[in-house]
Design an enzyme around this catalytic site. Structure first.
Site, PDB file in Angstrom:
ATOM      1  CB  SER A   1      -0.991   0.024   1.228  1.00 28.23           C
ATOM      2  OG  SER A   1      -1.999   0.943   0.975  1.00 28.23           O
TER       3      SER A   1
ATOM      4  CG  ASP B   1       7.163   5.511 -11.764  1.00 21.56           C
ATOM      5  OD1 ASP B   1       7.874   4.458 -12.121  1.00 21.56           O
ATOM      6  OD2 ASP B   1       5.778   5.696 -11.665  1.00 21.56           O
TER       7      ASP B   1
ATOM      8  CE  LYS C   1      -5.250  -2.540   1.190  1.00 26.10           C
ATOM      9  NZ  LYS C   1      -5.499  -1.328   0.453  1.00 26.10           N
TER      10      LYS C   1
END
Length: 441
Positions: A303, A314, A328
C-alpha cells in the site's frame, strides 16, 4: 406460497422506494441511457433472493431472525467484491476505531484474507509477532485450535486481540516448511514508532519506516536532521528501509515521497465517483540535496510503502532493491451506516507517476535480491568436535586455559562499530551500492 409472495412484494417495494428516492440526483447528472440503466432492477435475481429467504425462514432447522439473514446477505455481497471490502456491525466498527486510535492488547500483525485463511502481510516492528519470527506470506490456519476457515477477517482479528499478557497459539503454514507448526504469542500493548534512524558508516545514513501515520512525514524530516547532525555534515547517501511495512495513511506516504522530490506527480487515484479521483504533486525541496537513495522492499511492503517506492522509482530518484512488493494498490473508504455500523468498500486504485497500477502486480525492484537465511552454527543441532572436546587432551603448552564452547565468544548477532547488522544481507548490499554510486560520482 402466499407468505413468500408477500415477502417478495414487501422486499421489492422497499428496493423500489430506495432507488426512486435517489433517482432524482441520478437523473440530474446522467444522460437518458444511463438513467434507464441506473433505475433498472434485476427482478429475476431479486425473485431468487426472496425465494431463498422464504425457504430459510420456513424450512431451516432452527429459527433465524430477519436481521441476521439480511445482515449476512450484506456481508456476503461485500465479501464477494474483493478481500478488502466488508460490512462492520456496531461492535466491529467500534473495534476498528479502537484499533486505529486507541491502545489495545494485540500481536502486532497486519493481515488479510486469502482462500479462507488469514494471510500475514507483515509483522510490525517491536511487537510480539515480529519477535516470534512471524513472516510475510505466512498463512494462519488456526487460532487456539479454532479453525480459521469460514471465519471472517474481523472475527479473526478480534480473537487475536485480547488482554495484555494473555497467550494465544497460532498454527502457521509457511512456504518451504513441510508441515504446519504452532507459535505461542503473548499479547502486548501495540505502540508503533514509525520512524527509526542511525548512521551506518561515515556519511551514510539509515532510516526505517515501519508504518505510515499522519506524523510520519515530520518524523522523517527530524530523522534526517539528526543524521546530518550526527554525521557532522550532509549525508553522502541514505538507505530507506520499507521492508515489512504494511502501509497506513496516504498523507504519510505523500509526505515521505515529497521529502526527496523537487517536483512532479507523486501518486494519483482513479475510481467511479468524483471524490475518489485525486492527484498529489511534489513541492520544491529535497532533504538530501540529490544524494543517492536505496529503498529496500520485500513481499511485506504494501500500500503506502508501494506508493513511496513507485514514486521514487518513476522519478529515478532512488534505486529499489529487494524482492517484489505485496501489490495492494486499492483505496478503501469507510462509510458509517444508519444503524451504527459501517461499510468498508474499495473506491479507487493507486497509480504511480508513470501511470502504473500497483494493484496485484506490486513494485518490481531495480535490483532483485534472493531471500537468504543466515544461521549461526550454534543455532543448529550439529556441533563440530574440537581437540578441547576429546577426553584426556593435552593442556595448552603456554600455560593458557583451554577455551570451551561456553567461554568462547561467537556472536553473529553483533553489529559492526557503525551499526550495520552483520546478518542483514539486503542492508549490507544497499550500503555497498551507495558506496559504489558515490565513488562513480
Amino acid at each position: 406460497m402466499l407468505k413468500q409472495k408477500n415477502i417478495f412484494i414487501l422486499f421489492v417495494g422497499c428496493c423500489l422506494g430506495v432507488l426512486f428516492s435517489t433517482a432524482g440526483s441520478v437523473l440530474a447528472d446522467k444522460d437518458a441511457e444511463q438513467n434507464e440503466q441506473a433505475v433498472s432492477l434485476p427482478f429475476e435475481e431479486l425473485r431468487t433472493f426472496t425465494e431463498v429467504f422464504g425457504r430459510i425462514k420456513q424450512d431451516y432447522v432452527e429459527t433465524v431472525s430477519d436481521k441476521d439473514l439480511l445482515e449476512n446477505a450484506i456481508r456476503g455481497m461485500l465479501v464477494g467484491l474483493d478481500p478488502h471490502s466488508s460490512y462492520l456491525d456496531t461492535e466491529e466498527y467500534k473495534e476498528l476505531k479502537v484499533g486505529t486510535t486507541g491502545r489495545f492488547g494485540g500481536l502486532g500483525i497486519q493481515v488479510t484474507m486469502e482462500d479462507g485463511f488469514v494471510k500475514v502481510i507483515s509483522p510490525i516492528d517491536d511487537t510480539p509477532a515480529q519477535r516470534a519470527g512471524i513472516e510475510p506470506g505466512d498463512l494462519i490456519i488456526k487460532l487456539d485450535d479454532q479453525p480459521v476457515k469460514g471465519m471472517s477477517l474481523t472475527n479473526a482479528v478480534k480473537i487475536m486481540r485480547g488482554e495484555v499478557g494473555s497467550k494465544i497459539v497460532l498454527t502457521i503454514v509457511r512456504e518451504g516448511e513441510e508441515a504446519p507448526f504452532d507459535v505461542t504469542l503473548v499479547r502486548d500493548i501495540i505502540k508503533v514508532k514509525s520512524v527509526r534512524s542511525r548512521i551506518l558508516e561515515d556519511g551514510f545514513g539509515y532510516i526505517r519506516i515501519s508504518s505510515f501515520q499522519s506524523p510520519t512525514g515530520e518524523a522523517l524530516k527530524d530523522a534526517v536532521d539528526e543524521l546530518k547532525k550526527e554525521n557532522g555534515g550532509p549525508l553522502k547517501g541514505l538507505v530507506l528501509d520499507l521492508r515489512n511495512n504494511p502501509g497506513g495513511v496516504l498523507d504519510g506516504a505523500v509526505s515521505v515521497s515529497d521529502a526527496f522530490l523537487n517536483s512532479g506527480k507523486i501518486v494519483y487515484t482513479e475510481g467511479r465517483i468524483k471524490d475518489s479521483q485525486m492527484e498529489f504533486n511534489a513541492t520544491p525541496g529535497d532533504l538530501l540535496d540529490g544524494a543517492p537513495i536505496v529503498v529496500l522492499i520485500n513481499a511485506g511492503s504494501a500500500s503506502a510503502s508501494e506508493i513511496v517506492a513507485g514514486a521514487l522509482q518513476d522519478h529515478k530518484r532512488a534505486i529499489i532493491m529487494g524482492t517484489k512488493s505485496f501489490g495492494k494498490g486499492s483505496v478503501q473508504t469507510i462509510m458509517p451506516t444508519g444503524n451504527g455500523g459501517a461499510v468498508k468498500i474499495t473506491t479507487a486504485r493507486y497509480f504511480t507517476p508513470a501511470g502504473r497500477s500497483i494493484q496485484a502486480t506490486g513494485i518490481e525492484p531495480d535490483i532483485e535480491l534472493e531471500r537468504l537465511k543466515l544461521e549461526s552454527l550454534e543455532a543448529s543441532s550439529f556441533k563440530p568436535i574440537k581437540e578441547a572436546d576429546l577426553s584426556g587432551h593435552l593442556a595448552n603448552g603456554n600455560g593458557k586455559k583451554t577455551k570451551t564452547p561456553e567461554n568462547t565468544k561467537e556472536n553473529d548477532n553483533e553489529e559492526d562499530p557503525k551499526g550495520v547488522d552483520m546478518r542483514d544481507y539486503p542492508l549490507k548490499e544497499a550500503l555497498n551500492l551507495l558506496k559504489g554510486i558515490v565513488i562513480l560520482k
